[in-house]
Write an enzyme that holds these catalytic residues in place. Sequence first.
Site, PDB file in Angstrom:
ATOM      1  N   GLY A 114     -26.489   1.952 -22.715  1.00  0.00           N
ATOM      2  CA  GLY A 114     -25.359   2.876 -22.682  1.00  0.00           C
ATOM      3  C   GLY A 114     -24.605   2.927 -23.988  1.00  0.00           C
ATOM      4  NE  ARG A 120     -22.071  -2.098 -20.997  1.00  0.00           N
ATOM      5  CZ  ARG A 120     -22.960  -1.260 -20.498  1.00  0.00           C
ATOM      6  NH1 ARG A 120     -22.924  -0.923 -19.234  1.00  0.00           N
ATOM      7  NH2 ARG A 120     -23.901  -0.761 -21.270  1.00  0.00           N
ATOM      8  CB  VAL A 121     -16.977   1.169 -19.303  1.00  0.00           C
ATOM      9  CG1 VAL A 121     -17.343   2.586 -18.899  1.00  0.00           C
ATOM     10  CG2 VAL A 121     -15.912   0.600 -18.355  1.00  0.00           C
ATOM     11  N   GLY A 122     -20.339   1.379 -19.494  1.00  0.00           N
ATOM     12  CA  GLY A 122     -21.452   1.992 -20.219  1.00  0.00           C
ATOM     13  C   GLY A 122     -21.284   3.505 -20.331  1.00  0.00           C
ATOM     14  CG  ASP A 123     -24.912   5.688 -20.683  1.00  0.00           C
ATOM     15  OD1 ASP A 123     -24.951   4.578 -20.101  1.00  0.00           O
ATOM     16  OD2 ASP A 123     -25.863   6.490 -20.654  1.00  0.00           O
ATOM     17  N   GLY A 160     -30.622   3.500 -19.760  1.00  0.00           N
ATOM     18  CA  GLY A 160     -30.958   2.580 -20.838  1.00  0.00           C
ATOM     19  C   GLY A 160     -29.690   2.073 -21.489  1.00  0.00           C
ATOM     20  CB  THR A 214     -28.606   4.476 -14.994  1.00  0.00           C
ATOM     21  OG1 THR A 214     -28.101   3.519 -15.907  1.00  0.00           O
ATOM     22  CG2 THR A 214     -27.482   5.400 -14.591  1.00  0.00           C
TER      23      THR A 214
HETATM   24  N1  GLY Z   1     -26.965   3.241 -19.007  1.00  0.00           N
HETATM   25  C1  GLY Z   1     -26.275   2.365 -18.160  1.00  0.00           C
HETATM   26  C2  GLY Z   1     -25.449   1.393 -18.860  1.00  0.00           C
HETATM   27  O1  GLY Z   1     -25.652   1.101 -20.033  1.00  0.00           O
HETATM   28  O2  GLY Z   1     -24.535   0.887 -18.241  1.00  0.00           O
END
Ligand code: GLY
Length: 310
Positions: A215, A189-192, A213, A161
């Site tokens: 998310g 899918r959505v991460g952090d 890392g 990221t």
């Molecule tokens: N940290 C980025 C993700 O997991 O999408």
Amino acid sequence: MLMPVLLANAEVRDEYLIAGMRMLREGAHAGDVAEYVARLVEDDPEEHTVGYGGYPNVLGEVELDASFMDGTTLQAGAVAALKGFRHPISVAREVMRRLPHVLLVGEGAARFAREIGAEPREMLSPEARRAWQEHVGMLRDAPDTIALTWQAWRHARGHDTMNVIARDMHGNLCTAVSTSGVAWKYPGRVGDSPLIGAGNYCDSRYGAATCMGLGEAAMRLAAAAQAVTLLRLGWSLVAAGVEVTRQLAQLLGRSRAEHPMRVADWVRVLIMDAQGNVGGFATRDDLCYKVITAETATPLTQRVMCVSVG
Ligand code: GLY
């Protein structure tokens, strides 16, 4: 006047940070600099986890997540699962400026991007397409997209990221986070990264934190907000970073038992406090970050403080 500082993950090229620091030295606002550096990374075809050239989802579509936070106003904007626009970070910042909302996803984010005249672009680079074909396109025997995702994750290239934290000469802190997320992810899918509090949090009075890392781990602990909360409660930067990363390491240990996670089961947290002190913390020891100040000609690469649990 206060000392301008730029902090980023070590994968961000030196020249982007030098250009950003030049702007800060000339008096630019931290938000403009954070966005500027993020745009450079989003355009870089060799960065396979951010913007153009980012690895796609399991169906071969590039879905981008980004967030922007202004630590002085506490305003924030974010987009998730955005397809087909060159600069997700700028769309995120415009969500903050033009709507009474913080986060837009998918079709709504794309509609907004079109309405504000954001530049459309095919974000799948030839190289990313080849990588997808090599690792996922050959998988023919999956009965559905869930099974395909698990099969593809055997070949996952991991997470990365773009994290940028900028402090300008007036002490404003701003953060920009942008990513294509984990390679070969399940569609949607959505991460952090676009979630304020999980992968990005910024308050100029106390400090800012951003995550990279896995998310799913940063989300489950609201890691970025936790780090800034600890600063607000008077913890030192190092104590806050170690505490949040220790919790992440514990959670990752449990996650390995919950799921056969074979990829990217690590998290890195970057923190800047209100005085411009910086630190990087991670659940593995081979990761670095970069920092440049108004007094340094080039970015300094520093190894993270590794926090693991036995
Ligand atoms: N940290 C980025 C993700 O997991 O999408």
